[in-house]
Design an enzyme around this catalytic site. Structure first.
Site, PDB file in Angstrom:
ATOM      1  N   GLY A  50      -4.969   7.247   0.634  1.00 43.95           N
ATOM      2  CA  GLY A  50      -5.777   8.406   0.257  1.00 43.95           C
ATOM      3  C   GLY A  50      -5.282   9.149  -0.961  1.00 43.95           C
ATOM      4  N   ARG A  51      -3.988   9.143  -1.182  1.00 46.42           N
ATOM      5  CA  ARG A  51      -3.447   9.760  -2.399  1.00 46.42           C
ATOM      6  C   ARG A  51      -2.326   8.904  -2.995  1.00 46.42           C
ATOM      7  NH1 ARG A  51      -0.078  15.135  -0.341  1.00 46.42           N
ATOM      8  NH2 ARG A  51       0.724  14.259   1.585  1.00 46.42           N
ATOM      9  N   ASP A  99      -8.804  15.369  -2.339  1.00 42.19           N
ATOM     10  CA  ASP A  99      -8.704  15.255  -3.795  1.00 42.19           C
ATOM     11  C   ASP A  99      -7.629  14.278  -4.271  1.00 42.19           C
ATOM     12  OD1 ASP A  99      -6.335  16.611  -3.334  1.00 42.19           O
ATOM     13  OD2 ASP A  99      -7.048  18.523  -4.119  1.00 42.19           O
ATOM     14  N   GLY A 100      -6.847  13.724  -3.343  1.00 41.94           N
ATOM     15  CA  GLY A 100      -5.836  12.747  -3.730  1.00 41.94           C
ATOM     16  C   GLY A 100      -4.633  13.320  -4.444  1.00 41.94           C
ATOM     17  N   ARG A 131       7.089   6.212  -6.101  1.00 43.84           N
ATOM     18  CA  ARG A 131       7.949   5.655  -5.051  1.00 43.84           C
ATOM     19  C   ARG A 131       7.913   4.138  -5.098  1.00 43.84           C
ATOM     20  NH1 ARG A 131       4.778   7.339   0.578  1.00 43.84           N
ATOM     21  NH2 ARG A 131       2.843   6.197   0.192  1.00 43.84           N
ATOM     22  N   ARG A 145       1.497  -2.107   5.995  1.00 41.78           N
ATOM     23  CA  ARG A 145       1.620  -1.344   7.245  1.00 41.78           C
ATOM     24  C   ARG A 145       0.984  -2.112   8.397  1.00 41.78           C
ATOM     25  NH1 ARG A 145       1.263   4.250   5.279  1.00 41.78           N
ATOM     26  NH2 ARG A 145       1.455   4.190   3.013  1.00 41.78           N
ATOM     27  N   ASP A 167      -0.798   3.611  11.189  1.00 42.25           N
ATOM     28  CA  ASP A 167      -0.944   3.452   9.740  1.00 42.25           C
ATOM     29  C   ASP A 167       0.272   3.954   8.982  1.00 42.25           C
ATOM     30  OD1 ASP A 167      -2.488   5.837  10.878  1.00 42.25           O
ATOM     31  OD2 ASP A 167      -2.151   6.500   8.827  1.00 42.25           O
ATOM     32  N   ASN A 168       1.193   4.604   9.683  1.00 37.86           N
ATOM     33  CA  ASN A 168       2.435   5.067   9.064  1.00 37.86           C
ATOM     34  C   ASN A 168       3.628   4.200   9.468  1.00 37.86           C
ATOM     35  OD1 ASN A 168       1.100   7.205   7.852  1.00 37.86           O
ATOM     36  ND2 ASN A 168       1.562   8.641   9.496  1.00 37.86           N
ATOM     37  N   ASP A 182       6.171   7.232   4.502  1.00 38.29           N
ATOM     38  CA  ASP A 182       5.289   8.407   4.602  1.00 38.29           C
ATOM     39  C   ASP A 182       6.032   9.631   5.146  1.00 38.29           C
ATOM     40  OD1 ASP A 182       3.271   6.962   3.533  1.00 38.29           O
ATOM     41  OD2 ASP A 182       2.185   6.642   5.396  1.00 38.29           O
TER      42      ASP A 182
END
Length: 513
Positions: free
Chosen positions: A100-101, A133-134, A191, A198, A268-269, A278
């Protein structure tokens, strides 16, 4: 930096949506979408990790590299994209999610043949931003940069941070979801990781019944990241799942070793490589509490509390098993593997505690010792890290009440001191049963128990300083986290100051943190 060496092999293998826009939408049957970073007109470098840059093959920084670090005016060889994945969030199926971002630049290979992916976080919206908005704010970006590096130097598998930049924008966020949004300084982190794959990537393809792509993804993952697996056919996928289970359990044990609480262990993490990934509403534990969660969104159920992280990791692996079932098709194998997960985890956990206490090996009676210790820790409200630091100096303690009061978040009355003295006596007798020398025992403890932890109140202070244009504490914390098993700055080896107990960002955080 050697930006011209960045490649995109992932996008060459898997199907993608090449629309190149950021409209939030479902992208069925694909694993990624090409997307352009928003671009920032006035970025400003806050900190650059030159050691990491050299290590992964990017080389030294020069002023012309700022644009790349801020995802602005990128060279033609960098073709940016974001990946789609699914997941279970707080135990519920959330369907399609995705970066998402986060936007991937590609990967870089160093002279040793080691490959790392490079990713921006906070560089703008993607098709998976779910109407957000990312962007990223300074506070969350500082937290990700510093803690991922802290975990690396603690010896814990993790993604890492290459740089942190101001974007020159302001971003509106409601930090505690209280209906009080505020303007905050925007930032972007670069990063790196061997891979950002994932559990959710596999869940998405399986849920969409894209078995061909699921097979290709799993084969790709094994070929590139599990090179020790040489079996074929269904056995290859069984070996893959077994190794993911082992890597995940080992990671959980490492979290318990240092008192790290992730705060939002959605599937998802969860990294398929067993990396810490994350960094949101995480915390290093101050006062020992198995029920501690740093995430306000996790209340009141405390699904992701410190003491539940082993259990939740097993639950997440069940979901991965379901996703991989079309490839493995052996229900008995999956059940047996997952049912044995707890035994492996707890044995590894107790061996880790032995090292923390300086025991030579795990003895049968140690289980009762650990249970009694946990109860004492919670009752006496001891600081998890400082307790072990003090036990290393046990023989030099002249006043038990005075020294142990310094590491307690409560008041030690006479009854509690009596319980403490009984524990110390039992502990001393157990140390005498060691078959290793006293110095070897202390060496085990010193290598296992950090002297410095990046506590939330220190991060809070650092963020406040950077917001005000100062980086002295940032530099100091960076030096301390690079040497966590040494006491370089004694002022950091204290309990959390009481004036920070009820300040947002010092003990409890939201998912937007």
């Amino acid at each position: 930096m050697n930006i011209d060496k960045i490649t995109q092999p992932f996008t060459e293998i898997f199907p993608g949506d090449f629309s190149g826009n950021t409209i939030q939408r479902n992208t069925p049957k694909v694993l990624f979408s090409t997307v352009d970073p928003v671009g920032f007109e006035n970025p400003e470098l806050i900190i650059f990790n030159e050691k990491l840059s050299e290590e992964i093959g990017l080389g030294k920084f020069n002023k012309d590299d700022l644009n790349f670090l801020a995802a602005t005016n990128l060279p033609k060889n960098v073709k940016t994209y974001s990946t789609a994945y699914a997941g279970h969030q707080f135990g519920n199926w959330a369907g399609q999610l995705g970066d998402g971002r986060a936007i991937l630049a590609g990967e870089i290979t160093n002279e040793a043949g080691e490959t790392n992916e490079i990713q921006w976080k906070g560089a703008g919206a993607t098709p998976y931003s779910r109407h957000a908005d990312g962007r990223a704010v300074l506070r969350s970006s500082v937290r990700e940069y510093l803690m991922s590096e802290a975990m690396h130097h603690l010896g814990i598998p993790t993604t890492r941070a290459l740089s942190l930049c101001f974007t020159g924008e302001e971003v509106v966020r409601d930090m505690m979801y209280s209906g009080n949004p505020q303007n905050e300084k925007g930032a972007v982190v670069v990063r790196t990781a061997e891979s950002f794959l994932r559990f959710g990537h596999f869940e998405l393809m399986s849920a969409q019944k894209e078995i061909k792509t699921l097979t290709e993804l799993t084969d790709f993952t094994i070929k590139n990241y599990f090179k020790n697996i040489t079996s074929q056919g269904e056995q290859k996928y069984k070996d893959f799942f077994s190794e993911v289970c082992t890597k995940t359990a080992d990671l959980m044990v490492e979290w318990f070793r240092v008192g790290f609480v992730h705060g939002v262990m959605n599937t998802d993490n969860m990294s398929i490589l067993g990396l810490t990934i994350d960094y949101g509403p995480y915390s290093m534990m101050d006062e020992y509490d198995l029920n501690f969660t740093p995430n306000t969104t996790d209340l009141p159920g405390r699904r992701y509390a410190f003491g539940k992280q082993g259990q939740i990791s097993q639950w997440n692996l069940w979901q991965l098993a379901n996703a991989l079932f079309p490839l493995i098709k052996d229900e008995k194998f999956l059940e047996e593997t997952l049912n044995s997960y707890g035994n492996y985890f707890w044995k590894a956990h107790d061996k880790m505690l032995c090292r923390k206490f300086g025991f030579d090996e795990l003895k049968k009676e140690d289980e009762e010792f650990f249970i009694n210790w946990q109860g004492l820790m919670q009752e006496l409200q001891f600081d998890y890290t400082l307790l072990f630091n003090l036990l290393e100096k046990l023989e030099s303690i002249s006043d038990i009440k005075t020294d142990f009061q310094k590491i307690s978040y409560g008041f030690l009355d006479d009854a509690k001191i009596e319980k403490l003295e009984d524990f110390i006596q039992i502990y001393s007798l157990r140390l005498k049963a060691n078959t290793i020398s006293k110095e070897e025992s202390l060496d085990l403890m010193r290598k296992t128990n950090p002297k410095f932890l990046l506590r939330n109140y220190l991060l809070f202070e650092c963020i406040e300083e950077i917001n005000n244009g100062r980086t002295e504490l940032l530099q100091k914390l960076t030096k301390a986290l690079e040497n966590p098993y040494e006491e370089i700055f004694p002022e950091f080896s204290v309990t959390r100051p009481p004036n920070y107990d009820d300040i947002s960002g010092c003990s409890m955080l939201s998912c937007s943190s």
